[in-house]
Design a protein around this motif. Structure first.
Motif, PDB file in Angstrom:
ATOM      1  N   TYR A 112       0.829  -1.207   0.000  1.00  0.00           N
ATOM      2  CA  TYR A 112       0.000   0.000   0.000  1.00  0.00           C
ATOM      3  C   TYR A 112       0.866   1.260   0.000  1.00  0.00           C
ATOM      4  O   TYR A 112       0.543   2.249  -0.670  1.00  0.00           O
ATOM      5  CB  TYR A 112      -0.924  -0.018   1.214  1.00  0.00           C
ATOM      6  N   ASP A 116      -0.021   2.253  -6.037  1.00  0.00           N
ATOM      7  CA  ASP A 116      -1.338   1.635  -6.258  1.00  0.00           C
ATOM      8  C   ASP A 116      -1.223   0.265  -6.917  1.00  0.00           C
ATOM      9  O   ASP A 116      -1.902  -0.682  -6.523  1.00  0.00           O
ATOM     10  CB  ASP A 116      -2.220   2.542  -7.113  1.00  0.00           C
ATOM     11  N   LEU A 117      -0.372   0.153  -7.960  1.00  0.00           N
ATOM     12  CA  LEU A 117      -0.264  -1.129  -8.670  1.00  0.00           C
ATOM     13  C   LEU A 117       0.290  -2.202  -7.749  1.00  0.00           C
ATOM     14  O   LEU A 117      -0.196  -3.350  -7.764  1.00  0.00           O
ATOM     15  CB  LEU A 117       0.630  -0.964  -9.906  1.00  0.00           C
ATOM     16  N   TYR A 120      -2.584  -3.333  -5.564  1.00  0.00           N
ATOM     17  CA  TYR A 120      -3.553  -4.163  -6.291  1.00  0.00           C
ATOM     18  C   TYR A 120      -3.025  -5.575  -6.535  1.00  0.00           C
ATOM     19  O   TYR A 120      -3.800  -6.546  -6.573  1.00  0.00           O
ATOM     20  CB  TYR A 120      -3.914  -3.522  -7.629  1.00  0.00           C
ATOM     21  N   LEU A 121      -1.717  -5.692  -6.696  1.00  0.00           N
ATOM     22  CA  LEU A 121      -1.118  -7.002  -6.989  1.00  0.00           C
ATOM     23  C   LEU A 121      -0.770  -7.792  -5.729  1.00  0.00           C
ATOM     24  O   LEU A 121      -0.453  -8.981  -5.818  1.00  0.00           O
ATOM     25  CB  LEU A 121       0.163  -6.818  -7.817  1.00  0.00           C
ATOM     26  N   SER A 122      -0.854  -7.175  -4.573  1.00  0.00           N
ATOM     27  CA  SER A 122      -0.369  -7.813  -3.349  1.00  0.00           C
ATOM     28  C   SER A 122      -1.125  -9.103  -3.004  1.00  0.00           C
ATOM     29  O   SER A 122      -0.499 -10.123  -2.696  1.00  0.00           O
ATOM     30  CB  SER A 122      -0.435  -6.835  -2.174  1.00  0.00           C
TER      31      SER A 122
END
Length: 290
Positions: A112, A116-117, A120-122
């Motif tokens: 975080y 942002d990407l 989102y991929l975490s």
């Protein structure tokens, strides 16, 4: 204090923290190359350095902790693993669950703060690296899944710096995937007979030692090819090409060790592959500074 140190040592043994040497260099290799590409400088800042280290540690702790939690029944039946902390009671199932949840949440939180990407991929990344623990129960492709799990490291590195996924990072990651899958095949030769006895799926138990070593050689040939393509597509300098050449020599030596004597598997697995990542990182760093 002694009790705390003992607990820390038990968890260190549980997740085999020293194996971080396989993924950490390639996270920072990707971060350096991405930073040079964007800023014409290898330095990406203290913030990303700290977040990169924390992301690597929490992701790997989750992956290994979850694997140990899921495999505690299998590990108890394998003479090589029957004394691990997840089997002999030094780390309980509830402790492992808490450890896994804490590291998963820690990884998401770190992502975080990256961008942002990355955030989102975490969760997808956690799902992928956690899925490895299931595959040996129904598919001999578990070695490839392990390779994919560690191959996410360079992707994570480039996402952290540039918030995008580049062609060269994919090629670097494919090389990591085949590198890890290839040396895991050699490591798995130790458990070939146990896997057969327990009905577990692995390439050694399905295809035998000779074919496994052949497949491992093919995987490592693909490793060198993909890393060479990485060097080309990233517009790298001479030192990265030297890194690819040195990697090819070290992988050849690894296969020489295992072919000569199966008792050398640990040396091939830990020593050769550990140094490979460090040398590759050092040469990429030098390339970015000249």
């Amino acid at each position: 204090m002694n009790k705390l140190i003992k607990i820390m040592n038990d968890f260190n043994e549980l997740v085999m923290f020293k194996h971080s040497i396989f993924s950490l260099p390639f996270i920072f290799i990707a971060m350096i190359v991405a930073s040079v590409e964007i800023n014409n400088s290898a330095w990406f800042g203290f913030k990303l350095l700290l977040l990169g280290v924390l992301a690597a540690i929490t992701a790997r702790n989750f992956a290994m902790g979850f694997n140990r939690y899921m495999d505690r029944d299998i590990d108890a039946l394998n003479p090589r693993t029957e004394n691990r902390p997840n089997v002999d009671g030094r780390v309980s199932a509830s402790q492992m669950l808490i450890f896994n949840i804490a590291n998963a949440l820690g990884f998401i939180l770190v992502a975080y703060f990256v961008n942002d990407l990355a955030f989102y991929l975490s969760v997808p990344i956690l799902i992928i690296i956690g899925s490895y623990s299931y595959f040996k129960r129904f598919s001999y492709l578990a070695h490839v899944i392990l390779g994919i799990s560690l191959a996410l490291a360079p992707i994570a590195g480039v996402v952290a710096v540039s918030e995008t996924i580049t062609l060269w990072s994919v090629l670097l990651s494919l090389g990591v995937m085949f590198w890890v899958a290839g040396f895991d095949l050699l490591y798995s030769l130790q458990d070939m007979e146990v896997d057969k006895k327990l009905g577990l799926h692995s390439i050694p138990s399905k295809f035998g030692a000779k074919n496994t070593m052949l497949i491992s050689r093919v995987f490592h040939a693909l490793t060198v090819i993909f890393w060479l393509l990485f060097a080309i597509t990233s517009n790298s300098g001479m030192f990265i090409y030297i890194a690819v050449l040195v990697s090819a020599i070290m992988l050849s030596y690894e296969h020489y060790l295992v072919n000569k004597d199966f008792t050398k598997i640990d040396k091939a697995f830990f020593t050769v592959n550990g140094y490979l990542g460090i040398v590759f990182f050092f040469l990429v760093l030098v390339d970015s500074l000249v």
